[in-house]
Design an enzyme around this catalytic site. Structure first.
Site, PDB file in Angstrom:
ATOM      1  N   ARG A  57      -7.832   3.105 -11.436  1.00 43.39           N
ATOM      2  CA  ARG A  57      -8.947   2.208 -11.753  1.00 43.39           C
ATOM      3  C   ARG A  57      -8.847   0.849 -11.070  1.00 43.39           C
ATOM      4  O   ARG A  57      -9.775   0.390 -10.415  1.00 43.39           O
ATOM      5  CB  ARG A  57      -8.963   1.974 -13.256  1.00 43.39           C
ATOM      6  CG  ARG A  57     -10.276   2.160 -13.900  1.00 43.39           C
ATOM      7  CD  ARG A  57     -10.042   2.443 -15.360  1.00 43.39           C
ATOM      8  NE  ARG A  57      -8.964   3.410 -15.491  1.00 43.39           N
ATOM      9  CZ  ARG A  57      -9.160   4.716 -15.420  1.00 43.39           C
ATOM     10  NH1 ARG A  57     -10.359   5.198 -15.279  1.00 43.39           N
ATOM     11  NH2 ARG A  57      -8.147   5.549 -15.509  1.00 43.39           N
ATOM     12  N   THR A  58      -7.693   0.212 -11.244  1.00 42.12           N
ATOM     13  CA  THR A  58      -7.553  -1.136 -10.712  1.00 42.12           C
ATOM     14  C   THR A  58      -7.706  -1.124  -9.195  1.00 42.12           C
ATOM     15  O   THR A  58      -8.426  -1.939  -8.617  1.00 42.12           O
ATOM     16  CB  THR A  58      -6.182  -1.730 -11.104  1.00 42.12           C
ATOM     17  OG1 THR A  58      -6.044  -1.661 -12.516  1.00 42.12           O
ATOM     18  CG2 THR A  58      -6.062  -3.170 -10.671  1.00 42.12           C
ATOM     19  N   LYS A  86      12.818   1.761   2.932  1.00 50.01           N
ATOM     20  CA  LYS A  86      13.970   1.556   3.808  1.00 50.01           C
ATOM     21  C   LYS A  86      14.748   0.312   3.411  1.00 50.01           C
ATOM     22  O   LYS A  86      15.603  -0.150   4.142  1.00 50.01           O
ATOM     23  CB  LYS A  86      13.505   1.430   5.261  1.00 50.01           C
ATOM     24  CG  LYS A  86      12.764   2.642   5.785  1.00 50.01           C
ATOM     25  CD  LYS A  86      12.196   2.370   7.176  1.00 50.01           C
ATOM     26  CE  LYS A  86      11.113   3.368   7.550  1.00 50.01           C
ATOM     27  NZ  LYS A  86      10.139   2.783   8.476  1.00 50.01           N
ATOM     28  N   ARG A 107       0.101  -4.769  -6.813  1.00 48.47           N
ATOM     29  CA  ARG A 107       0.544  -4.103  -8.046  1.00 48.47           C
ATOM     30  C   ARG A 107       1.996  -3.722  -7.821  1.00 48.47           C
ATOM     31  O   ARG A 107       2.340  -3.157  -6.786  1.00 48.47           O
ATOM     32  CB  ARG A 107      -0.325  -2.856  -8.284  1.00 48.47           C
ATOM     33  CG  ARG A 107       0.293  -1.763  -9.161  1.00 48.47           C
ATOM     34  CD  ARG A 107       0.394  -2.110 -10.626  1.00 48.47           C
ATOM     35  NE  ARG A 107      -0.874  -2.338 -11.268  1.00 48.47           N
ATOM     36  CZ  ARG A 107      -1.559  -1.434 -11.971  1.00 48.47           C
ATOM     37  NH1 ARG A 107      -1.074  -0.221 -12.121  1.00 48.47           N
ATOM     38  NH2 ARG A 107      -2.701  -1.754 -12.536  1.00 48.47           N
ATOM     39  N   HIS A 135      -1.369  -8.973 -16.190  1.00 50.78           N
ATOM     40  CA  HIS A 135      -2.424  -8.220 -15.532  1.00 50.78           C
ATOM     41  C   HIS A 135      -3.721  -9.009 -15.717  1.00 50.78           C
ATOM     42  O   HIS A 135      -4.601  -8.613 -16.473  1.00 50.78           O
ATOM     43  CB  HIS A 135      -2.521  -6.824 -16.170  1.00 50.78           C
ATOM     44  CG  HIS A 135      -3.303  -5.846 -15.368  1.00 50.78           C
ATOM     45  ND1 HIS A 135      -3.886  -6.155 -14.160  1.00 50.78           N
ATOM     46  CD2 HIS A 135      -3.621  -4.555 -15.608  1.00 50.78           C
ATOM     47  CE1 HIS A 135      -4.517  -5.082 -13.703  1.00 50.78           C
ATOM     48  NE2 HIS A 135      -4.376  -4.100 -14.566  1.00 50.78           N
TER      49      HIS A 135
END
Ligand code: ATP
Ligand code: MG
Ligand code: ZN
Lengths: 309, 158
Positions: A57-58, A86, A107, A135
């Site tokens: 969604r985000t 890496k 995120r 958030h």
């Protein structure tokens, strides 16, 4: 506040009047978010969409928001494909994204990642969720939803339900709702109560949240019921989990005694917390809430780039 | 009879110093952490004496005396994190010529690490730990990155 170039890391960085500016501007974005009107204000701008942790969604709503404003999106949805694998530091990844784009949306699974990213980027960084931390854009779209549906946030009786310990959306939301003087009730199993930092933040705003493990104590009186998911892995044994989860599942029977205009919200994805039989009732607001992510994120993208509608 | 028992055990006072700094009223047991925070003594520099668990008027305390060095206020203030009652006494020609209580700065870096294992500041990123001071008296701090408040600050000193 002048939003141009500003990082959006935590809702606690913003005053009530800043938040009001965002909500108002987001309302203006709605017809554009629906594709009923058309604009090219972010033409030529590039957004780095860096998702070190999966999200549907985000991520999609940020990308939709940028596209609706005619900007471009680069980035990844799956960190296994990046050099982080890496052993590259986040700081270095951010330096690169900064060189390639005008806005960075991040995120990440670690708390404080967005704050760190902002230190290494010239471009504004928007936190799309960091670990169990903050958030802010979810919080803003939640506030936008309550404001739009209820016309004001002050004095609304809001029940936050579910995993209040690890659920990051409820932390930001509890703080922001206290900023507006909403009445708060926290309903969760004992082991998943709201962290003390968040309760303190509410108290500093003059709001004294009521905490309980029993939903029936507060549901009849609520204007807003905000439901979150309780994850299986938070519990030591399966029996305890199903007992707890069962007591918080919202079905029609539980709603027999509620206010007529109670709205039920959920950051989604929902699993079993809200029975599908609720979807068709006027209480169900979660799908509209999910749509609201687009106009709110459009407003933010426009504000931080300083290119206004 | 063992050797040890023959030795008379008299309390030994730290001799008066001519010039330097006395850090007094350090929370009992924390003198060595204070020295670690201050990064003193560096090898082969000034003399430092430590007295721990000294009976003072207000209960037990630790004391640190640094000879021939006047510690600057900003330099010492950060020890307020683990020794909130400490006083800094500047000694000149055997006399206390300046005295002040330590006070936490609004923000500080290094010194302690965040207790949250999933905080970005604990994962090898090129940054120092960083804390915002919420209450200078108690004291209360929170991590600049993850916003968590540590349960026990003195446990987190690097
Ligand atoms: N010349 C010196 N050399 C070493 N230590 C000293 C010297 N002069 C004072 N001190 C110590 O420095 C500290 C402060 O001295 P001061 O004379 O101000 O004591 P005080 O009146 O008890 O102060 P406070 O109220 O801060 O405890 C005491 O621990 C004292 O023993
Ligand atoms: Mg004294
Ligand atoms: Zn931290």
């Amino acid at each position: 506040m002048d939003f141009k170039g500003k990082d959006i890391i935590s809702i606690t960085d913003f005053s009530k009047s800043d938040i009001n500016v965002i909500i108002k501007y987001a309302q203006k974005m709605v017809p554009y978010a629906k594709g009923k009107e058309y604009t090219r204000i972010l033409d030529g701008k590039v957004l780095s969409s860096l998702f070190f942790e999966p999200s549907t969604r985000t991520r999609l709503s940020f990308e939709s928001a940028m596209n609706r404003l005619c900007g471009r999106v680069i980035g990844f949805a799956d960190p296994t494909a990046t050099s982080q694998k890496k052993g590259e530091t986040l700081a270095d990844t951010i330096r690169m994204a900064d060189a390639y784009s005008d806005i960075i949306v991040l995120r990440h699974h670690l708390e404080g990642a967005a704050r760190l990213a902002a230190e290494f980027a010239e471009a504004p960084v928007i936190n799309a969720g960091d670990g169990t931390g903050r958030h802010p854009t979810q919080c803003l779209l939640d506030l936008f939803t309550i404001q739009t549906e209820k016309k004001h946030i002050e004095g609304q009786k809001v029940v936050l339900l579910g995993d209040l310990k690890y659920g990051r959306t409820v932390h930001s939301l509890a703080y922001a709702l206290s900023l507006y003087g909403a009445e708060l009730a926290f309903v969760s199993p004992k082991s998943l109560q709201m962290p003390k930092e968040v309760v303190n933040e509410c108290k500093e705003q003059g709001v004294n949240p009521f905490s309980t493990s029993k939903l029936e104590k507060v549901i009849h009186d609520a204007d807003v019921l905000y439901v979150t998911r309780i994850q299986r892995e938070r519990f030591p044994d399966a029996e305890e989990y199903s007992r707890v989860v069962g007591s918080y599942q919202i079905n029609k029977a539980m709603l027999s005694n509620v206010k007529e205009d109670l709205i039920i919200m959920h950051p989604l994805p929902r699993v079993t917390e809200i029975s599908p039989e609720i979807d068709a009732t006027p209480h169900a607001l979660y799908f509209k809430q999910a749509f609201n992510g687009v106009p709110v994120r459009m407003a933010l993208l426009s504000l931080v780039t300083g290119v206004m509608l | 009879m063992s050797n040890v028992e023959k030795v008379s055990i008299k309390p030994m006072k730290i001799p008066r110093i001519k010039n330097g700094t006395v850090i007094d009223h350090i929370t009992s047991g924390n003198a060595l952490k204070v020295l670690r925070i201050l990064g003193i003594p560096k090898q082969n520099t000034y003399t430092v004496s430590v007295a721990m668990n000294v009976q003072g008027k207000l209960g037990k305390k630790d004391i640190v005396k640094v000879e021939n060095r006047e510690l600057a206020r900003e330099e010492v203030d950060k020890i307020a994190l683990i020794a909130p009652k400490a006083t800094i006494n500047i000694i000149r020609d055997y006399q206390v010529t300046e005295k002040h209580k330590v006070e936490l700065p609004d923000e500080f870096r290094g010194i302690a690490c965040c207790q949250n294992p999933t905080c970005i500041s604990n994962t090898g990123e090129p940054v120092q730990s960083r804390f915002i001071v919420l209450d200078k008296e108690i004291p209360r701090i929170k991590c600049y990155y993850c916003q968590r408040e540590p349960d026990d600050i003195s446990d987190r000193i690097i």
